[in-house]
Design a protein around this motif. Structure first.
Motif, PDB file in Angstrom:
ATOM      1  N   UNK A   1      -0.431   9.065   5.437  1.00  0.00           N
ATOM      2  CA  UNK A   1       0.006   7.852   4.748  1.00  0.00           C
ATOM      3  C   UNK A   1       1.453   7.955   4.297  1.00  0.00           C
ATOM      4  N   UNK A   2       1.825   9.128   3.784  1.00  0.00           N
ATOM      5  CA  UNK A   2       3.209   9.349   3.354  1.00  0.00           C
ATOM      6  C   UNK A   2       4.162   9.174   4.539  1.00  0.00           C
ATOM      7  N   UNK A   3       3.793   9.755   5.677  1.00  0.00           N
ATOM      8  CA  UNK A   3       4.635   9.629   6.865  1.00  0.00           C
ATOM      9  C   UNK A   3       4.713   8.209   7.383  1.00  0.00           C
ATOM     10  N   UNK A   4       3.585   7.497   7.322  1.00  0.00           N
ATOM     11  CA  UNK A   4       3.558   6.108   7.782  1.00  0.00           C
ATOM     12  C   UNK A   4       4.456   5.235   6.919  1.00  0.00           C
ATOM     13  N   UNK A   5       4.355   5.423   5.612  1.00  0.00           N
ATOM     14  CA  UNK A   5       5.173   4.639   4.692  1.00  0.00           C
ATOM     15  C   UNK A   5       6.655   4.884   4.908  1.00  0.00           C
ATOM     16  N   UNK A   6       7.033   6.149   5.161  1.00  0.00           N
ATOM     17  CA  UNK A   6       8.439   6.481   5.404  1.00  0.00           C
ATOM     18  C   UNK A   6       8.944   5.780   6.662  1.00  0.00           C
ATOM     19  N   UNK A   7       8.115   5.734   7.699  1.00  0.00           N
ATOM     20  CA  UNK A   7       8.509   5.053   8.934  1.00  0.00           C
ATOM     21  C   UNK A   7       8.724   3.566   8.706  1.00  0.00           C
ATOM     22  N   UNK A   8       7.818   2.938   7.975  1.00  0.00           N
ATOM     23  CA  UNK A   8       7.947   1.502   7.727  1.00  0.00           C
ATOM     24  C   UNK A   8       9.202   1.195   6.905  1.00  0.00           C
TER      25      UNK A   8
ATOM     26  N   UNK B   1      12.384  -0.986   8.200  1.00  0.00           N
ATOM     27  CA  UNK B   1      12.444  -2.224   7.413  1.00  0.00           C
ATOM     28  C   UNK B   1      11.267  -3.155   7.738  1.00  0.00           C
ATOM     29  N   UNK B   2      10.081  -2.534   7.820  1.00  0.00           N
ATOM     30  CA  UNK B   2       8.869  -3.291   8.118  1.00  0.00           C
ATOM     31  C   UNK B   2       7.823  -3.172   7.007  1.00  0.00           C
ATOM     32  N   UNK B   3       8.277  -2.740   5.837  1.00  0.00           N
ATOM     33  CA  UNK B   3       7.362  -2.674   4.684  1.00  0.00           C
ATOM     34  C   UNK B   3       6.856  -4.080   4.384  1.00  0.00           C
ATOM     35  N   UNK B   4       5.551  -4.211   4.326  1.00  0.00           N
ATOM     36  CA  UNK B   4       4.946  -5.511   4.033  1.00  0.00           C
ATOM     37  C   UNK B   4       4.641  -6.328   5.266  1.00  0.00           C
ATOM     38  N   UNK B   5       5.505  -6.260   6.278  1.00  0.00           N
ATOM     39  CA  UNK B   5       5.222  -7.006   7.511  1.00  0.00           C
ATOM     40  C   UNK B   5       4.217  -6.268   8.377  1.00  0.00           C
TER      41      UNK B   5
ATOM     42  N   UNK C   1       2.111  -0.137   0.325  1.00  0.00           N
ATOM     43  CA  UNK C   1       0.722   0.004   0.759  1.00  0.00           C
ATOM     44  C   UNK C   1      -0.041  -1.241   0.316  1.00  0.00           C
ATOM     45  N   UNK C   2      -0.935  -1.721   1.186  1.00  0.00           N
ATOM     46  CA  UNK C   2      -1.702  -2.923   0.838  1.00  0.00           C
ATOM     47  C   UNK C   2      -3.090  -2.613   0.293  1.00  0.00           C
ATOM     48  N   UNK C   3      -3.655  -1.455   0.633  1.00  0.00           N
ATOM     49  CA  UNK C   3      -4.976  -1.078   0.104  1.00  0.00           C
ATOM     50  C   UNK C   3      -5.142   0.431   0.166  1.00  0.00           C
ATOM     51  N   UNK C   4      -5.836   0.975  -0.815  1.00  0.00           N
ATOM     52  CA  UNK C   4      -6.192   2.388  -0.870  1.00  0.00           C
ATOM     53  C   UNK C   4      -7.714   2.504  -0.888  1.00  0.00           C
ATOM     54  N   UNK C   5      -8.261   3.349  -0.022  1.00  0.00           N
ATOM     55  CA  UNK C   5      -9.699   3.621  -0.053  1.00  0.00           C
ATOM     56  C   UNK C   5      -9.864   4.886  -0.880  1.00  0.00           C
ATOM     57  N   UNK C   6     -10.313   4.707  -2.113  1.00  0.00           N
ATOM     58  CA  UNK C   6     -10.309   5.803  -3.077  1.00  0.00           C
ATOM     59  C   UNK C   6     -11.699   6.393  -3.265  1.00  0.00           C
TER      60      UNK C   6
END
Length: 315
Positions: A221-228, A232-236, A257-262
């Motif tokens: 998830x950390x890596x995915x967020x960094x890529x977005x 410049x695709x955060x949210x899209x 992030x739009x949802x966390x499965x906790x």
């Protein structure tokens, strides 16, 4: 490679390596999957409180990385000390079978917490989330975020980890029920955020219309967020992740992030101690316990009922 022992106690939880020092106290050891990760810190917090309540002595050890060789070294050290019971999160469902047999052979009761082994004969109790259900919840959350249509990808650290294997299986089974969604990529970057970033970057190049990503653990998830962020695709591009560390919750509130499965790591720790004590005292032991999961979103993250699902950095 050096192994970090008891880091979650001295470095993250601010306590000693024992919850009780009374003479004759039952000796328990918690072997985490990796040191200093909020999920396992939270599990330790739950175990620590329960051990203190029941008058047991609790020590905690962990490898510095999610690695079979490192956890094997930890297990070998623990086996030599012969604790009454060991609660362990195996880093590989098959490769850790031999080392864990050493624990049993030395007389320790073995309780699996979070992850487990393929061999059903091992472990007095297995306590974890229903990770397949967690994957299904992730697919449902992502489908809702992308309007039930578009291309998606899934990331997991590596094959052979019971928890993330089940999450990917559940995700794929549920996504298959959504004809407007197409799974275009399934990637395994190891427990390496940088590699996850590279893989997501590559997927965005191949599929610039990628609609969503499911990251099955904190690191992917950390890596995915960094890529977005880089693209410049955060949210899209909608991102759904497993777990709810303080940083993940911060990113959820910020919209990365739009949802966390906790999960309920505190409860897993408490149940681990309860089942270990039952095994040591000759009381009935529950063979399998499934703890709860919840989808955390920006809309419910501040709800008091959600608080127990948000992970701790310290006890």
């Amino acid at each position: 490679m050096a192994v970090a022992l008891a880091l979650t106690v001295t470095g993250a939880c601010g306590g000693s390596d024992s919850s009780s020092s009374g003479t004759g106290a039952k000796k328990l050891t918690l072997i985490q999957g990796i040191a200093n990760e909020p999920f396992y810190i939270s599990m330790y917090c739950g175990a620590k409180a329960e051990a203190a309540k029941l008058g047991a002595s609790l020590s905690v050890q962990a490898p510095a990385q999610w690695d079979v060789a490192q956890q094997t070294q930890v297990v070998t050290s623990v086996a030599a000390s012969r604790p009454g019971a060991v609660m362990i999160a195996p880093v590989d469902k098959d490769a850790m079978a031999g080392p864990i047999r050493q624990l049993s052979g030395n007389g320790s009761k073995v309780i699996f917490v979070d992850t487990e082994l393929t061999d059903p004969s091992m472990g007095a109790s297995r306590i974890s989330s229903d990770n397949k259900l967690g994957g299904q919840l992730a697919a449902q959350a992502l489908a809702g975020q992308i309007g039930d249509k578009g291309k998606v990808m899934v990331l997991a650290p590596t094959r052979g980890i019971a928890t993330t294997d089940d999450r990917v299986t559940g995700f794929k089974e549920e996504i298959a029920k959504h004809p407007g969604i197409r799974l275009v990529s399934e990637q395994y970057p190891g427990d390496d955020a940088g590699k996850a970033t590279e893989l997501v970057n590559g997927e965005l190049s191949k599929n610039p219309d990628l609609a969503g990503i499911f990251a099955s653990n904190l690191v992917t998830g950390e890596g995915s967020g960094a890529s977005l962020k880089q693209a410049k695709k955060v949210g899209s591009v909608k991102l759904v992740e497993f777990d709810a560390s303080p940083k993940q919750v911060e990113d959820l509130k910020a919209g990365t992030i739009q949802a966390l499965i906790s999960q309920e790591p505190l409860e897993i720790g408490r149940e681990g101690v309860d089942q270990a004590m039952n095994a040591l005292e000759g009381k009935p032991v529950t063979k399998q316990i499934r703890t709860r999961l919840v989808a955390v979103t920006k809309n419910n993250v501040d709800d008091p009922a959600i608080a127990k699902y948000l992970y701790k950095q310290t006890c």
